[in-house]
Design an enzyme around this catalytic site. Structure first.
Site, PDB file in Angstrom:
ATOM      1  N   GLY A  27       6.879  -1.846   6.099  1.00 38.75           N
ATOM      2  CA  GLY A  27       8.260  -2.293   6.025  1.00 38.75           C
ATOM      3  C   GLY A  27       9.251  -1.447   6.776  1.00 38.75           C
ATOM      4  O   GLY A  27       8.966  -0.324   7.199  1.00 38.75           O
ATOM      5  N   GLU A  28      10.424  -2.016   6.964  1.00 37.88           N
ATOM      6  CA  GLU A  28      11.534  -1.320   7.605  1.00 37.88           C
ATOM      7  C   GLU A  28      12.533  -0.967   6.497  1.00 37.88           C
ATOM      8  O   GLU A  28      13.248  -1.841   5.993  1.00 37.88           O
ATOM      9  CB  GLU A  28      12.171  -2.233   8.662  1.00 37.88           C
ATOM     10  CG  GLU A  28      13.527  -1.786   9.177  1.00 37.88           C
ATOM     11  CD  GLU A  28      13.599  -0.324   9.627  1.00 37.88           C
ATOM     12  OE1 GLU A  28      12.670   0.157  10.300  1.00 37.88           O
ATOM     13  OE2 GLU A  28      14.588   0.338   9.286  1.00 37.88           O
ATOM     14  N   CYS A  58      -0.987   5.916  10.261  1.00 34.99           N
ATOM     15  CA  CYS A  58       0.230   5.294  10.766  1.00 34.99           C
ATOM     16  C   CYS A  58      -0.013   3.907  11.324  1.00 34.99           C
ATOM     17  O   CYS A  58      -0.848   3.715  12.189  1.00 34.99           O
ATOM     18  CB  CYS A  58       0.822   6.140  11.887  1.00 34.99           C
ATOM     19  SG  CYS A  58       0.983   7.844  11.459  1.00 34.99           S
ATOM     20  N   SER A  86      12.371   6.513   7.676  1.00 33.24           N
ATOM     21  CA  SER A  86      11.988   6.221   9.062  1.00 33.24           C
ATOM     22  C   SER A  86      12.432   4.817   9.433  1.00 33.24           C
ATOM     23  O   SER A  86      12.207   3.864   8.684  1.00 33.24           O
ATOM     24  CB  SER A  86      10.462   6.341   9.183  1.00 33.24           C
ATOM     25  OG  SER A  86      10.052   6.113  10.514  1.00 33.24           O
ATOM     26  N   CYS A 100       1.793  -2.243  15.826  1.00 30.27           N
ATOM     27  CA  CYS A 100       1.724  -1.892  14.404  1.00 30.27           C
ATOM     28  C   CYS A 100       1.076  -3.018  13.617  1.00 30.27           C
ATOM     29  O   CYS A 100       1.473  -4.180  13.732  1.00 30.27           O
ATOM     30  CB  CYS A 100       3.138  -1.629  13.880  1.00 30.27           C
ATOM     31  SG  CYS A 100       3.227  -1.382  12.093  1.00 30.27           S
ATOM     32  N   GLU A 116       0.819  -1.209   0.000  1.00 26.61           N
ATOM     33  CA  GLU A 116       0.000   0.000   0.000  1.00 26.61           C
ATOM     34  C   GLU A 116       0.852   1.258   0.000  1.00 26.61           C
ATOM     35  O   GLU A 116       1.969   1.264   0.492  1.00 26.61           O
ATOM     36  CB  GLU A 116      -0.901   0.016   1.257  1.00 26.61           C
ATOM     37  CG  GLU A 116      -1.877  -1.138   1.258  1.00 26.61           C
ATOM     38  CD  GLU A 116      -2.795  -1.147   2.481  1.00 26.61           C
ATOM     39  OE1 GLU A 116      -3.802  -1.856   2.435  1.00 26.61           O
ATOM     40  OE2 GLU A 116      -2.501  -0.460   3.463  1.00 26.61           O
ATOM     41  N   ASN A 119      -2.867   4.729  16.762  1.00 25.13           N
ATOM     42  CA  ASN A 119      -4.021   4.237  16.017  1.00 25.13           C
ATOM     43  C   ASN A 119      -4.186   2.790  16.418  1.00 25.13           C
ATOM     44  O   ASN A 119      -3.402   1.949  15.972  1.00 25.13           O
ATOM     45  CB  ASN A 119      -3.731   4.255  14.516  1.00 25.13           C
ATOM     46  CG  ASN A 119      -3.968   5.616  13.934  1.00 25.13           C
ATOM     47  OD1 ASN A 119      -5.010   6.206  14.133  1.00 25.13           O
ATOM     48  ND2 ASN A 119      -2.982   6.104  13.220  1.00 25.13           N
ATOM     49  N   CYS A 131       6.433  -6.647   7.192  1.00 21.08           N
ATOM     50  CA  CYS A 131       7.571  -6.126   7.959  1.00 21.08           C
ATOM     51  C   CYS A 131       8.019  -7.204   8.931  1.00 21.08           C
ATOM     52  O   CYS A 131       7.198  -7.936   9.471  1.00 21.08           O
ATOM     53  CB  CYS A 131       7.164  -4.865   8.728  1.00 21.08           C
ATOM     54  SG  CYS A 131       8.550  -4.024   9.545  1.00 21.08           S
ATOM     55  N   CYS A 191       3.410   8.615   1.133  1.00 21.49           N
ATOM     56  CA  CYS A 191       3.928   7.656   2.104  1.00 21.49           C
ATOM     57  C   CYS A 191       4.081   6.315   1.383  1.00 21.49           C
ATOM     58  O   CYS A 191       3.110   5.766   0.876  1.00 21.49           O
ATOM     59  CB  CYS A 191       2.931   7.559   3.263  1.00 21.49           C
ATOM     60  SG  CYS A 191       3.371   6.370   4.536  1.00 21.49           S
ATOM     61  N   CYS A 196       6.796  -5.019  15.739  1.00 17.75           N
ATOM     62  CA  CYS A 196       6.371  -4.083  16.793  1.00 17.75           C
ATOM     63  C   CYS A 196       4.903  -4.386  17.117  1.00 17.75           C
ATOM     64  O   CYS A 196       4.065  -4.417  16.210  1.00 17.75           O
ATOM     65  CB  CYS A 196       6.545  -2.646  16.334  1.00 17.75           C
ATOM     66  SG  CYS A 196       8.259  -2.257  15.883  1.00 17.75           S
ATOM     67  N   SER A 232      12.029   5.678  15.104  1.00 19.07           N
ATOM     68  CA  SER A 232      10.835   5.286  15.857  1.00 19.07           C
ATOM     69  C   SER A 232      11.267   4.827  17.235  1.00 19.07           C
ATOM     70  O   SER A 232      11.626   3.669  17.434  1.00 19.07           O
ATOM     71  CB  SER A 232      10.116   4.163  15.112  1.00 19.07           C
ATOM     72  OG  SER A 232       9.666   4.670  13.865  1.00 19.07           O
ATOM     73  N   LEU A 233      11.249   5.752  18.175  1.00 23.97           N
ATOM     74  CA  LEU A 233      11.782   5.447  19.507  1.00 23.97           C
ATOM     75  C   LEU A 233      10.705   4.810  20.391  1.00 23.97           C
ATOM     76  O   LEU A 233      10.875   3.722  20.908  1.00 23.97           O
ATOM     77  CB  LEU A 233      12.351   6.715  20.145  1.00 23.97           C
ATOM     78  CG  LEU A 233      13.331   6.456  21.286  1.00 23.97           C
ATOM     79  CD1 LEU A 233      14.608   5.799  20.778  1.00 23.97           C
ATOM     80  CD2 LEU A 233      13.676   7.749  22.027  1.00 23.97           C
ATOM     81  N   HIS A 234       9.622   5.520  20.610  1.00 31.82           N
ATOM     82  CA  HIS A 234       8.431   5.017  21.331  1.00 31.82           C
ATOM     83  C   HIS A 234       8.624   4.741  22.822  1.00 31.82           C
ATOM     84  O   HIS A 234       7.635   4.522  23.540  1.00 31.82           O
ATOM     85  CB  HIS A 234       7.832   3.782  20.654  1.00 31.82           C
ATOM     86  CG  HIS A 234       7.490   3.994  19.217  1.00 31.82           C
ATOM     87  ND1 HIS A 234       6.776   5.089  18.771  1.00 31.82           N
ATOM     88  CD2 HIS A 234       7.778   3.266  18.104  1.00 31.82           C
ATOM     89  CE1 HIS A 234       6.632   5.000  17.449  1.00 31.82           C
ATOM     90  NE2 HIS A 234       7.238   3.924  17.026  1.00 31.82           N
TER      91      HIS A 234
HETATM   92  N1  SAH Z   1       9.648   0.608   9.945  1.00 34.27           N
HETATM   93  C1  SAH Z   1       9.715   2.048   9.930  1.00 34.27           C
HETATM   94  C2  SAH Z   1       8.554   2.675   9.171  1.00 34.27           C
HETATM   95  C3  SAH Z   1       7.258   2.267   9.758  1.00 34.27           C
HETATM   96  S1  SAH Z   1       5.817   3.193   9.910  1.00 34.27           S
HETATM   97  C4  SAH Z   1       9.715   2.563  11.346  1.00 34.27           C
HETATM   98  O1  SAH Z   1       9.379   1.814  12.240  1.00 34.27           O
HETATM   99  O2  SAH Z   1      10.062   3.708  11.557  1.00 34.27           O
HETATM  100  C5  SAH Z   1       6.071   4.791  10.407  1.00 34.27           C
HETATM  101  C6  SAH Z   1       5.754   5.118  11.844  1.00 34.27           C
HETATM  102  O3  SAH Z   1       4.424   4.739  12.269  1.00 34.27           O
HETATM  103  C7  SAH Z   1       6.720   4.453  12.810  1.00 34.27           C
HETATM  104  O4  SAH Z   1       7.182   5.409  13.710  1.00 34.27           O
HETATM  105  C8  SAH Z   1       5.832   3.460  13.491  1.00 34.27           C
HETATM  106  O5  SAH Z   1       6.333   3.088  14.742  1.00 34.27           O
HETATM  107  C9  SAH Z   1       4.521   4.210  13.568  1.00 34.27           C
HETATM  108  N2  SAH Z   1       3.369   3.357  13.888  1.00 34.27           N
HETATM  109  C10 SAH Z   1       3.212   2.055  13.599  1.00 34.27           C
HETATM  110  N3  SAH Z   1       2.041   1.607  14.059  1.00 34.27           N
HETATM  111  C11 SAH Z   1       1.419   2.643  14.648  1.00 34.27           C
HETATM  112  C12 SAH Z   1       0.159   2.801  15.292  1.00 34.27           C
HETATM  113  N4  SAH Z   1      -0.668   1.782  15.410  1.00 34.27           N
HETATM  114  N5  SAH Z   1      -0.147   4.016  15.776  1.00 34.27           N
HETATM  115  C13 SAH Z   1       0.700   5.055  15.633  1.00 34.27           C
HETATM  116  N6  SAH Z   1       1.905   4.969  15.023  1.00 34.27           N
HETATM  117  C14 SAH Z   1       2.268   3.774  14.540  1.00 34.27           C
END
Ligand code: SAH
Length: 390
Positions: free
Chosen positions: A206-207, A382, A240, A158, A131, A339, A151, A144, A155, A263-265
């Site tokens: 994907g990463e 996202c 990213s 996601c 997509e 989300n 992927c 995007c 995580c 993507s730290l989180h």
């Molecule tokens: N693999 C890459 C690109 C992925 S998507 C990465 O992890 O950075 C881009 C962003 O969306 C990332 O920061 C990811 O952590 C975030 N993301 C994934 N699932 C999400 C969700 N359910 N709600 C909010 N952000 C999310």
């Protein structure tokens, strides 16, 4: 929460490939090495300008035909060979068959946000689904893109991460998502009239840094000046990553000025080990050191992506810890309201917790914005890009 993460063993992942059969995607497992699959057909966008000329010469045509073809594909956004009238019909058919195979077929498009957001589900030559999302803002149009089908980073919050990794996309499969978006926009298919794609974010499925070579090729094709590429500014491209440290270091040495998003989180290893399982391999400290080295080398402010998950990572003390880690660096924090994915036990933070988180980061002098989440109703926001159509 039960964590199924385990340290990545590239050797172990590689060994699973040697049976000759393509390995199925492995949901629920951190997968570093992409399954081997049949390769997509060669496409103009896979090749550098020099390689395109060589390919055309090998087909028995004059090398300048490669430049004509490139001008059609990258500069005029023509996808119909019949319109390439500066090429003799026979030459055109031959070159188009060899160098412009149809890589992606649109299965479905979904519009929302008053027609300013459009998600496209694509089918690749082997049936693989992926997509991309086109988003119009007052000052820009952002595309995007997906870098992999599925992927392997697993995580848990996601949607894409839940399905496992199907395969890496080729350079041309990535570029074609952008070219298709650019064509749709040029033809006025997005609300707001005809326009140009100004920004690219590798934030689809994907990463990107786990598919390094193809992604780098795509970055070059996207940013090479027309007619050699799509001519989008490097500064408007964001890669990213979950934080693959050696790949961040490699990217820093490429001499590009693309933006890096990490993507730290979570600011602490204990929680990040669960939210971003690759953290079991490269810790917060190492990822941030690589990010600062990237900022030093490129002069570009690094984005820290932080999904706000209610009562999981949104406590005031974590904001303070994050603020202490980031202060004084060339950085910007993007808070993303979670989300929730289908069946998720997690939800987005309370507004007051989000406000407190922002205030604490600002108190440390760290710039922060809360990202608006486009495309929610069409699962185009996202982390929602998990194609449900089989
Ligand atoms: N693999 C890459 C690109 C992925 S998507 C990465 O992890 O950075 C881009 C962003 O969306 C990332 O920061 C990811 O952590 C975030 N993301 C994934 N699932 C999400 C969700 N359910 N709600 C909010 N952000 C999310």
């Amino acid at each position: 929460m039960s964590s199924t993460s385990q340290p990545v063993s590239a050797a172990a992942a590689g060994a699973a490939q040697d049976s000759g059969r393509p390995a199925p995607p492995q949901p629920g497992k951190l997968t570093f090495v992409a399954p081997r699959r049949a390769k997509p057909p060669r496409h103009l966008a896979d090749l550098t300008s020099a390689e395109r000329r060589a390919a055309v010469a090998e087909l028995g045509e004059k090398p300048f035909r490669a430049d004509q073809l490139s001008r059609h594909y990258f500069a005029r956004l023509t996808d119909d060979p019949a319109q390439m009238t500066d090429l003799p019909a026979a030459v055109r058919d031959r070159l188009a068959a060899e160098l412009l195979p149809e890589l992606l077929t649109s299965v479905r498009t979904l519009d929302c946000d008053g027609g300013t957001t459009r998600k496209t589900l694509w089918r690749a030559f082997d049936g693989t689904l992926l997509e991309s999302v086109l988003m119009r803002y007052p000052d820009r149009v952002t595309m995007c893109v997906s870098s992999q089908a599925g992927c392997g980073m697993n995580c848990p919050f996601c949607a894409t991460g839940q399905a496992g990794l199907t395969r890496n996309l080729s350079t041309a499969e990535i570029v074609e998502q952008v070219a298709a978006g650019a064509r749709a926009l040029a033809r006025g298919q997005l609300a707001g009239g005809p326009g140009r794609v100004s920004n690219i974010v590798f934030m689809g499925m994907g990463e990107p840094l786990a598919n390094y070579k193809a992604v780098l090729g795509a970055v070059r094709r996207i940013t090479d000046p027309a007619p050699h590429g799509l001519g989008i500014s490097q500064r408007s491209v964001t890669v990213s990553t979950v934080g693959l440290v050696p790949a961040i270091e490699k990217l820093a040495a490429e001499g590009l000025s693309v933006r890096l998003a990490v993507s730290l989180h979570a600011p602490d290893d204990e929680l990040r080990d669960e939210l971003v399982p690759i953290n079991t391999r490269w810790k917060v400290r190492e990822v941030l050191d690589a990010a600062w080295a990237y900022a030093d080398r490129t002069g570009r402010r690094v984005s820290i992506e932080y999904a706000m998950i209610k009562d999981v990572n949104d406590q005031a003390w974590r904001a303070d810890l994050l603020g202490r880690l980031l202060k004084g660096h060339l950085v910007h924090v993007n808070l993303i309201p979670l989300n929730p994915t289908p069946g998720s036990k997690w939800t987005a933070s309370r507004p007051r917790d989000e406000r407190e988180f922002v205030a604490r980061l600002e108190a440390h002098g760290v710039p922060v914005t809360v990202r608006d989440t486009r495309g929610r109703e069409i699962d185009g926001a996202c982390g929602q890009l998990a194609a449900a159509t089989e």
